[in-house]
Design an enzyme around this catalytic site. Sequence first.
Site, mmCIF file in Angstrom:
data_model
loop_
_atom_site.group_PDB
_atom_site.id
_atom_site.type_symbol
_atom_site.label_atom_id
_atom_site.label_comp_id
_atom_site.label_asym_id
_atom_site.label_seq_id
_atom_site.Cartn_x
_atom_site.Cartn_y
_atom_site.Cartn_z
ATOM 1 N N LYS A 138 22.345 18.073 37.260
ATOM 2 C CA LYS A 138 22.602 19.559 37.509
ATOM 3 C C LYS A 138 22.043 20.894 36.819
ATOM 4 O O LYS A 138 21.866 20.488 35.520
ATOM 5 C CB LYS A 138 24.527 19.945 37.577
ATOM 6 C CG LYS A 138 25.069 18.759 38.182
ATOM 7 C CD LYS A 138 25.302 18.560 39.236
ATOM 8 C CE LYS A 138 26.508 17.605 40.484
ATOM 9 N NZ LYS A 138 26.082 17.405 41.643
ATOM 10 N N LYS A 176 18.542 10.325 55.020
ATOM 11 C CA LYS A 176 17.569 11.378 54.729
ATOM 12 C C LYS A 176 16.789 10.925 55.243
ATOM 13 O O LYS A 176 16.399 10.150 55.388
ATOM 14 C CB LYS A 176 17.266 12.225 53.277
ATOM 15 C CG LYS A 176 18.576 12.801 52.572
ATOM 16 C CD LYS A 176 18.640 12.865 51.186
ATOM 17 C CE LYS A 176 19.828 13.377 50.659
ATOM 18 N NZ LYS A 176 19.919 14.783 50.718
ATOM 19 N N ASP A 221 25.707 6.000 51.972
ATOM 20 C CA ASP A 221 25.038 6.853 51.125
ATOM 21 C C ASP A 221 24.263 8.164 51.817
ATOM 22 O O ASP A 221 23.755 7.182 52.348
ATOM 23 C CB ASP A 221 24.319 5.561 49.736
ATOM 24 C CG ASP A 221 23.373 5.897 49.261
ATOM 25 O OD1 ASP A 221 23.019 7.542 49.602
ATOM 26 O OD2 ASP A 221 24.103 5.362 48.249
ATOM 27 N N HIS A 222 24.872 9.108 51.899
ATOM 28 C CA HIS A 222 24.247 9.580 52.894
ATOM 29 C C HIS A 222 22.549 10.014 52.585
ATOM 30 O O HIS A 222 21.765 10.402 52.911
ATOM 31 C CB HIS A 222 24.927 11.675 52.892
ATOM 32 C CG HIS A 222 24.453 11.903 51.487
ATOM 33 N ND1 HIS A 222 25.357 11.875 50.476
ATOM 34 C CD2 HIS A 222 23.694 13.106 51.289
ATOM 35 C CE1 HIS A 222 24.748 12.958 49.492
ATOM 36 N NE2 HIS A 222 23.822 13.538 50.030
ATOM 37 N N GLU A 238 18.728 19.224 40.597
ATOM 38 C CA GLU A 238 19.546 20.514 41.077
ATOM 39 C C GLU A 238 20.072 21.365 40.375
ATOM 40 O O GLU A 238 20.204 21.939 39.222
ATOM 41 C CB GLU A 238 20.940 19.416 42.696
ATOM 42 C CG GLU A 238 21.433 18.546 42.606
ATOM 43 C CD GLU A 238 22.634 18.133 43.047
ATOM 44 O OE1 GLU A 238 23.125 18.163 43.636
ATOM 45 O OE2 GLU A 238 23.541 17.136 41.734
ATOM 46 N N ASP A 252 28.222 9.563 39.316
ATOM 47 C CA ASP A 252 27.418 10.293 40.117
ATOM 48 C C ASP A 252 26.439 10.167 41.199
ATOM 49 O O ASP A 252 26.562 10.173 42.695
ATOM 50 C CB ASP A 252 28.043 11.220 40.090
ATOM 51 C CG ASP A 252 27.933 12.759 41.175
ATOM 52 O OD1 ASP A 252 28.910 12.763 41.883
ATOM 53 O OD2 ASP A 252 27.525 13.761 41.488
ATOM 54 N N HIS A 276 22.955 6.596 44.822
ATOM 55 C CA HIS A 276 22.040 7.882 45.898
ATOM 56 C C HIS A 276 20.165 6.949 45.332
ATOM 57 O O HIS A 276 19.665 6.813 46.335
ATOM 58 C CB HIS A 276 21.608 9.179 45.130
ATOM 59 C CG HIS A 276 22.873 9.895 46.023
ATOM 60 N ND1 HIS A 276 23.481 9.076 47.329
ATOM 61 C CD2 HIS A 276 23.811 10.408 45.610
ATOM 62 C CE1 HIS A 276 25.064 9.373 47.803
ATOM 63 N NE2 HIS A 276 25.089 10.734 46.421
ATOM 64 N N ARG A 321 47.309 15.451 57.041
ATOM 65 C CA ARG A 321 49.291 16.382 56.506
ATOM 66 C C ARG A 321 49.266 17.158 57.036
ATOM 67 O O ARG A 321 49.916 17.093 57.326
ATOM 68 C CB ARG A 321 48.801 15.734 55.120
ATOM 69 C CG ARG A 321 48.839 14.615 54.332
ATOM 70 C CD ARG A 321 50.779 14.526 53.932
ATOM 71 N NE ARG A 321 50.727 15.562 52.646
ATOM 72 C CZ ARG A 321 50.867 15.048 51.467
ATOM 73 N NH1 ARG A 321 50.168 13.396 50.550
ATOM 74 N NH2 ARG A 321 51.349 15.797 50.433
ATOM 75 N N LYS A 375 31.735 7.007 49.065
ATOM 76 C CA LYS A 375 31.280 7.439 47.620
ATOM 77 C C LYS A 375 32.782 8.047 47.163
ATOM 78 O O LYS A 375 32.907 9.400 47.800
ATOM 79 C CB LYS A 375 30.444 7.459 46.788
ATOM 80 C CG LYS A 375 30.130 8.722 47.530
ATOM 81 C CD LYS A 375 28.743 9.283 46.657
ATOM 82 C CE LYS A 375 28.907 9.914 45.024
ATOM 83 N NZ LYS A 375 28.605 11.168 44.608
HETATM 84 C C1 BG6 Z 1 26.515 13.718 46.024
HETATM 85 C C2 BG6 Z 1 26.942 14.123 44.972
HETATM 86 O O1 BG6 Z 1 27.070 12.647 46.055
HETATM 87 O O2 BG6 Z 1 25.837 13.925 46.188
HETATM 88 C C3 BG6 Z 1 26.897 15.551 44.708
HETATM 89 O O3 BG6 Z 1 28.475 14.309 44.724
HETATM 90 C C4 BG6 Z 1 25.763 15.644 44.300
HETATM 91 O O4 BG6 Z 1 26.966 15.934 43.655
HETATM 92 C C5 BG6 Z 1 25.210 15.476 46.427
HETATM 93 O O5 BG6 Z 1 25.097 17.639 44.460
HETATM 94 C C6 BG6 Z 1 23.556 15.980 46.049
HETATM 95 O O6 BG6 Z 1 23.356 15.578 47.741
HETATM 96 P P1 BG6 Z 1 21.865 15.880 48.502
HETATM 97 O O7 BG6 Z 1 22.473 16.252 50.030
HETATM 98 O O8 BG6 Z 1 22.889 17.760 48.298
HETATM 99 O O9 BG6 Z 1 21.187 16.087 47.488
#
Ligand code: BG6
Length: 482
Positions: free
Chosen positions: A330, A181, A176-177, A215, A234, A239, A50, A147
Amino acid sequence: VSRVIPVETFDLVIFGGTGDLARRKILPGLYRRYVAGQIPEGSRIIGAARAELDDAGFRAFVAEAIEEFVPAKARDAEAVARFLEHLHYVSVDAKGTTGWKELGKLIRKDVVQAFYFSVAPSLFGDLAERLHGNKIATPDSRIVVEKPFGRDLESARALNATLAEHFAESQIYRIDHYLGKETVQNLMAVRFANILFEPLWNARHVDHVQITVAETVGVGGRGAYYDRSGAMRDMVQNHMMQLLCLIAMEAPYQFDPDAVRDEKLKVIRALEPVTPEDIVRGQYRASKDTASYPADAENPNSTTESFIALKVEVANWRWKGTPFYLRTGKRLRARASEIAIVFKEVPHSIFGDEEGWRENVLSIRLQPNEGMTLSVMIKEPGPGGMRLTEVPLDMSFAEALGEDGADIPDAYERLIMDVIRGNQTLFMRGDEVEAAWAWTDPIIAGWEAKGDKPKGYDAFSSGPEDALMLLHRDARRWREIA
Ligand code: BG6
């Protein structure tokens, strides 16, 4: 030295090009791929959002993002300048008419076209409609979505249906990242390119599996999103579920997108419902230096979980009887993600050295310090007699890859290049996402019906006490978060 697989010339449009994900991950990742020589010179990267910006303004924004998110030793002023020349910007209104003509002019029909929807899912339909309405998309265009892919089965179905109105499944790349990895892909290599592990990879030999994604960060800054999600939505639905699938799945007949995804889907469908006794939800308290979860989420009465541990059963021939313990949270003790395959005891101990004996564990470390270790028992060296001791067979990828692991591409780099290459293996198929929600929904409904409140845990601890009990009552122990 990493081998670079060439890709075709492409036009990549990033909707939400000035957003957080673009700034932190997508654009710095593209820069790194450019430096690696993977981005053909004729390619265009087009930011679309935007904000009223021109090409120069967007280039300045990207230059800053690179400065902030690419380590200094991977930056080079001249390369940055050359990379920036590939960038363009169009101000578009996802719900209106502004910008679409211009975008149409910038995008070529004779190169690979990809559209990254790095925007709220509520805009997916609008974007898809306008891409078609303005005759920008073609039957070969690819779209990338992120996501949260829904927040329950119903919303995920609705999203899939919206996308399906405009695009074929083969055009849709659901990121889904975690699948990008390095170690996660290595899990497949280790399982299916070695004869060693597969014969033991079942309930007869595996006592249990632990998957931990810990984390140290809190939710400050993204509380509004997180408080509606919690750790289950989340992290677990996506994941951790993906990790579980890769551990539990049967060997696909080949490393082909649908062959792999068919096998993952079978695992998700085989998951038993989880009963409330097998779930522990937690919420972090304030510490000396950090705020509590409710303060971070700006919701004093929040009952959202920032931690969850669960015992999951895969009800099929291979896994019946081997629990999978999952935990994520977290503000835990350390940033540490690990999959541990804990094998069974030997059938009979001939050494009588119960003290020194430990079960074999294959530990697959996702981050930091990517790598795998297999613990094995050996004789304690020296003349002390037949005493047993445990040693790790260590495969640190960073060491194996040289340097300090800095060469390992970020998940996003790899996944974006897979989109350009047209390879969907590491992306979630629509039915997989829906099956994952179908398993998740009743679990969440269960605690919502009870009005369950998460257990408090100290910031930078290992999570709530009750989570320890989840394993203790099965005479097992969590591995240390370190
Ligand atoms: C994201 C979540 O998909 O993945 C976050 O929304 C999380 O809450 C993150 O912190 C973790 O990703 P990575 O690659 O840092 O393990």
